[in-house]
Design a protein around this motif. Structure first.
Motif, short mmCIF file in Angstrom:
data_model
loop_
_atom_site.label_atom_id
_atom_site.label_comp_id
_atom_site.label_asym_id
_atom_site.label_seq_id
_atom_site.Cartn_x
_atom_site.Cartn_y
_atom_site.Cartn_z
N THR A 121 1.00 -1.27 -0.14
CA THR A 121 0.00 0.16 0.06
C THR A 121 0.83 1.25 -0.16
N ILE A 122 2.01 1.35 0.48
CA ILE A 122 2.94 2.41 0.33
C ILE A 122 3.19 2.84 -1.00
N LYS A 123 3.26 2.08 -1.99
CA LYS A 123 3.38 2.30 -3.28
C LYS A 123 2.22 2.56 -4.04
N ILE A 124 0.88 2.40 -3.62
CA ILE A 124 -0.22 2.68 -4.17
C ILE A 124 -0.96 3.79 -3.64
N SER A 125 -0.62 3.90 -2.34
CA SER A 125 -1.51 5.08 -1.52
C SER A 125 -1.04 6.40 -1.93
N ALA A 131 2.78 5.83 5.01
CA ALA A 131 3.81 5.31 5.96
C ALA A 131 3.29 4.73 7.06
N LEU A 132 2.13 4.98 7.57
CA LEU A 132 1.44 4.45 8.64
C LEU A 132 0.87 2.99 8.36
N TRP A 133 0.55 2.83 7.15
CA TRP A 133 -0.09 1.32 6.94
C TRP A 133 0.95 0.17 7.18
N PRO A 134 2.01 0.54 6.53
CA PRO A 134 3.01 -0.74 6.66
C PRO A 134 3.64 -0.76 8.17
N ILE A 135 3.77 0.41 8.97
CA ILE A 135 3.91 0.42 10.49
C ILE A 135 2.74 -0.38 11.24
N LEU A 136 1.48 -0.21 10.78
CA LEU A 136 0.67 -0.93 11.53
C LEU A 136 0.66 -2.53 11.18
N GLY A 137 0.99 -2.83 9.82
CA GLY A 137 1.19 -4.24 9.39
C GLY A 137 2.42 -4.81 10.51
N THR A 138 3.50 -4.07 10.50
CA THR A 138 4.59 -4.54 11.22
C THR A 138 4.36 -4.65 12.74
N LEU A 173 -9.13 -0.39 7.46
CA LEU A 173 -10.41 0.46 7.26
C LEU A 173 -9.89 1.74 6.65
N ALA A 174 -8.65 2.40 6.96
CA ALA A 174 -8.09 3.51 6.34
C ALA A 174 -7.79 3.45 5.06
N PHE A 175 -7.12 2.32 4.64
CA PHE A 175 -6.71 2.25 3.12
C PHE A 175 -7.95 2.11 2.38
N SER A 176 -9.05 1.43 2.79
CA SER A 176 -10.25 1.15 2.19
C SER A 176 -11.06 2.41 1.86
N ALA A 177 -10.84 3.45 2.73
CA ALA A 177 -11.47 4.50 2.71
C ALA A 177 -10.79 5.56 1.39
N GLU A 178 -9.51 5.29 1.40
CA GLU A 178 -8.68 5.87 0.64
C GLU A 178 -9.02 5.32 -1.06
N LEU A 179 -9.21 4.01 -0.95
CA LEU A 179 -9.43 3.45 -2.47
C LEU A 179 -10.90 3.71 -2.79
N MET A 180 -11.66 3.83 -1.99
CA MET A 180 -13.03 4.40 -2.22
C MET A 180 -13.16 5.62 -3.10
N ASN A 181 -12.06 6.29 -2.90
CA ASN A 181 -11.90 7.80 -3.53
C ASN A 181 -10.64 7.82 -4.36
#
Length: 188
Positions: A121-125, A131-138, A173-181
């Motif tokens: 997601t860091i490349k497509i967001s 940068a937070l998405w991979p931190i949460l995944g980590t 949830l956060a990334f899905s909101a971004e995808l919706m837009n």
């Protein structure tokens, strides 16, 4: 205004994750004597809350797999990891914790690939929070390792299991909101 595939994918991920999270919390309150510290999340998949929990995780998994198909053109790596997460989630619901070793295998697939899915997601967001998405995944991956090693850090097995799941549900949830837009380079 047309709705693009990524918007639909984001909506499906959001619906799947939100319904699972909410129904899991409801199941925790309905399960007699349930402890988020002492009980595993999958304990909700047997006993009085089995139908509620298992159906919610199967629905989430199915929606993730459909979303993976829709995001294929955006990122094949993300599509594969989110599909594997969905397959793992569906397997957890189809094979409750009383079905060994299938339940453990599907739970590991879901936990592992939910965390790994955050990295592409860091490349497509396009969000400032990318940068937070991979931190949460980590956080989810570290918690998974600790969980496997039975190092619960005072949280109990259920609490440590939630440290795998909650960060991943949060970024999803956060990334899905971004995808919706999501708009491609042409603004569509």
């Amino acid at each position: 205004m047309s709705i693009n595939r990524l918007s639909v994918a984001g909506l499906l991920v959001f619906i799947g994750v939100a319904e699972f999270l909410l129904l899991m919390l409801i199941a925790e309150t309905l399960y007699p004597g349930y402890s988020v510290s002492r009980n595993y999340i999958s304990d909700l998949g047997v006993g009085p809350t089995a139908i509620l929990f298992n159906s919610s995780i199967i629905i989430m998994g199915l929606l993730l797999v459909i979303a993976a198909i829709l995001v294929w053109g955006l990122s094949k790596v993300f599509a594969v990891t989110i599909a594997l997460t969905g397959i793992g989630a569906m397997g957890v619901g189809v094979f409750p914790e009383t079905v060994h070793p299938l339940h453990l295998i599907f739970a590991l697939i879901a936990f592992l690939f939910a965390s790994i899915s955050s990295y592409p997601t860091i490349k497509i967001s396009r969000s400032p929070g990318r940068a937070l998405w991979p931190i949460l995944g980590t956080i989810g991956l570290i918690a998974l390792i600790l969980y496997i090693m039975h190092m619960y850090l005072g949280l109990g097995p259920g609490g440590m299991e939630r440290m795998i799941v909650y960060p991943n549900l949060t970024w999803a949830l956060a990334f899905s909101a971004e995808l919706m837009n999501y708009k491609d380079a042409s603004g569509v």
